[in-house]
Design an enzyme around this catalytic site. Structure first.
Site, PDB file in Angstrom:
ATOM      1  N   ASP A   1      -6.411  -6.836   4.069  1.00  0.00           N
ATOM      2  CA  ASP A   1      -7.566  -6.168   3.455  1.00  0.00           C
ATOM      3  C   ASP A   1      -8.497  -7.217   2.850  1.00  0.00           C
ATOM      4  OD1 ASP A   1      -9.137  -4.036   2.362  1.00  0.00           O
ATOM      5  OD2 ASP A   1      -8.171  -4.394   0.421  1.00  0.00           O
TER       6      ASP A   1
ATOM      7  N   LYS B   1       3.077 -15.229   1.876  1.00  0.00           N
ATOM      8  CA  LYS B   1       3.235 -15.904   0.584  1.00  0.00           C
ATOM      9  C   LYS B   1       4.721 -16.178   0.439  1.00  0.00           C
ATOM     10  CE  LYS B   1       1.584 -17.452  -3.327  1.00  0.00           C
ATOM     11  NZ  LYS B   1       0.662 -18.624  -3.408  1.00  0.00           N
TER      12      LYS B   1
ATOM     13  N   ASP C   1     -12.333  -8.943   4.473  1.00  0.00           N
ATOM     14  CA  ASP C   1     -13.637  -8.908   3.791  1.00  0.00           C
ATOM     15  C   ASP C   1     -14.243 -10.313   3.740  1.00  0.00           C
ATOM     16  OD1 ASP C   1     -13.411  -6.163   3.249  1.00  0.00           O
ATOM     17  OD2 ASP C   1     -14.252  -6.397   1.229  1.00  0.00           O
TER      18      ASP C   1
ATOM     19  N   TYR D   1       0.821  -1.215   0.000  1.00  0.00           N
ATOM     20  CA  TYR D   1       0.000   0.000   0.000  1.00  0.00           C
ATOM     21  C   TYR D   1       0.855   1.265   0.000  1.00  0.00           C
ATOM     22  CZ  TYR D   1      -4.780  -1.748   0.824  1.00  0.00           C
ATOM     23  OH  TYR D   1      -6.014  -2.305   0.706  1.00  0.00           O
TER      24      TYR D   1
ATOM     25  N   ASP E   1      -3.158 -17.964  -0.071  1.00  0.00           N
ATOM     26  CA  ASP E   1      -4.190 -18.613  -0.897  1.00  0.00           C
ATOM     27  C   ASP E   1      -4.880 -19.711  -0.095  1.00  0.00           C
ATOM     28  OD1 ASP E   1      -1.742 -19.951  -0.917  1.00  0.00           O
ATOM     29  OD2 ASP E   1      -1.841 -20.545  -3.025  1.00  0.00           O
TER      30      ASP E   1
HETATM   31  C1  IPM Z   1     -10.425  -1.124   4.252  1.00  0.00           C
HETATM   32  C2  IPM Z   1     -10.689  -0.445   2.940  1.00  0.00           C
HETATM   33  C3  IPM Z   1      -9.544   0.509   2.636  1.00  0.00           C
HETATM   34  C4  IPM Z   1      -8.283  -0.312   2.511  1.00  0.00           C
HETATM   35  C5  IPM Z   1      -9.762   1.389   1.385  1.00  0.00           C
HETATM   36  C6  IPM Z   1     -11.035   2.209   1.491  1.00  0.00           C
HETATM   37  C7  IPM Z   1      -8.598   2.279   1.102  1.00  0.00           C
HETATM   38  O1  IPM Z   1     -10.887  -1.386   1.948  1.00  0.00           O
HETATM   39  O2  IPM Z   1     -10.280  -0.398   5.274  1.00  0.00           O
HETATM   40  O3  IPM Z   1     -10.373  -2.344   4.284  1.00  0.00           O
HETATM   41  O4  IPM Z   1      -7.979  -0.883   1.461  1.00  0.00           O
HETATM   42  O5  IPM Z   1      -7.564  -0.393   3.505  1.00  0.00           O
HETATM   43 MG    MG Z   2     -10.999  -3.397   2.655  1.00  0.00          MG
END
Ligand code: IPM
Ligand code: MG
Length: 358
Positions: A248, A192, A252, A141, A224
């Site tokens: 990240d 990884k 999710d 990042y 993975d």
């Molecule tokens: C998160 C989001 C952020 C990230 C974005 C909005 C920049 O997806 O907090 O997970 O990638 O960190």
């Molecule tokens: Mg995110």
């Protein structure tokens, strides 16, 4: 002693969900006499529209002056055409790195009332309680060099740099092991290392950190495989520690196990425990302005704030109990709705949580 909380509502559903979280924060402030002072600031597209940049110096300064920050969500199609360094997301990244909020805690806990809302079979997720510890101010990042350049043959090339230095790995490792000490004492480090040198070093340093925590069991998993295991047998995990990008993505995936990403709070801490608290989900432009967004991830982020930055664990517990009660009452925003429950909107959900403190 009064405590300062900076409120950054952000974009699209951001203001809607933060308004509900602030209702809850004011309620606990009153009930537990916490002396919380609120101040508002600008972040993301909202800041870009107002002052031409997504994280103005003033916001950073306000952040430095506060004990904790509550954020909604940033970004959305409105700013798609904006110069890439001025995009709303860049504002959030600048805030995270400017305040050195390197330790991101993302707990994925399944409320038993929501077992049916998960896309996985109830028996696979029942009792799920994972903590994802994501490194937040390094890795790909932030790695330099980065950019989009024109090659000699006239073709364009996009490039980023994945790097981690030892101290960055060590400090996030410590966060994970400390967290494991008050949980089930298991850390799974995700990398990884079969391909990426940066993560070969990551693995080595995690082994070193583990020596200081003999009670904690450390295991390693390739990312993975971790993605697969998260949907195959998620309860095998206690604490997962990983880099910025993998964290990240995996967070999710973990969110969906809990029924909806609308349920997942997060804390991003600096070395002294000051923190930025935000839901893990984004700004959901498709449902913004309709009053249907789930405010619970933001409300649960307030609970994390009370626990980690404001030294008010009873108030944090009270919020979590109240959230559980509204779920018991069968109230559901559309993202967690299942047959036989009652569909409610954003503010009705926030009000119900506040009512549960009575
Ligand atoms: C998160 C989001 C952020 C990230 C974005 C909005 C920049 O997806 O907090 O997970 O990638 O960190
Ligand atoms: Mg995110």
């Amino acid at each position: 002693m009064s405590k300062k909380v900076l409120i950054l509502k952000g974009d699209y559903i951001g203001p809607e969900i933060v308004d509900e979280a602030v209702k809850v924060l004011k309620k606990v402030d009153q009930k537990f006499s916490l002396g919380i002072e609120l101040e508002e600031g600008l972040l993301g597209g909202a800041a870009y529209d107002e002052v031409g940049e997504p994280c103005p110096e003033k916001t950073l300064e306000q952040g430095r002056q506060s004990d904790a920050i509550l954020m909604g969500s940033v970004g959305g199609p409105k700013w798609d055409e904006v110069d890439r360094d001025l995009r709303p997301e860049k504002g959030l990244l600048k805030l995270r790195s400017g305040l050195e909020l390197f330790g991101n805690l993302r707990p994925a806990i399944l409320y038993p009332q929501l077992a049916d809302a998960s896309s996985l079979k109830p028996e696979i997720v029942a009792g799920l309680n994972i903590l994802i510890v994501r490194e937040l101010t390094g890795g790909i990042y932030f790695g330099e060099p980065r950019g989009i350049r024109v090659l000699e043959n006239g073709e364009r090339e996009g490039y980023n740099t994945y790097k981690y230095c030892e101290s960055e790995i060590r400090r996030i490792g410590k966060v994970a092991f400390e967290a494991a000490m008050v949980r089930d004492k298991r850390v799974c480090s995700v990398d990884k290392a079969n391909v990426l040198e940066a993560t070969i070093l990551w693995r080595e340093i995690m082994e070193e950190v583990a020596k200081d925590y003999p009670e904690v069991t450390l295991s390693h998993m390739y990312v993975d495989n971790a993605a697969m295991q998260l949907v195959r047998a998620p309860k095998q995990f206690d604490v997962v520690v990983t880099g910025n990008m993998f964290g990240d993505i995996l967070s999710d995936a973990a969110a969906m196990l809990t029924g909806s990403i609308g349920m997942l709070p997060s804390a991003s801490l600096d070395k002294d425990g000051k923190g930025l608290y935000e839901p893990c989900h984004g700004s959901a432009p498709d449902i913004a302005g309709q009053g249907v967004a789930n405010p619970l991830a933001t409300i649960l982020s307030v609970a994390m704030m009370l626990r980690y930055s404001l030294d008010a664990p009873e108030a944090a517990d009270a919020i979590e109990v109240a959230v559980s009660k509204v779920l018991d009452m069968g109230l559901r925003t559309p993202d967690i709705y299942t047959e036989g429950t009652r569909k409610v909107g954003t503010s009705e959900m926030g009000d119900a949580v506040v009512q549960c403190f009575m």
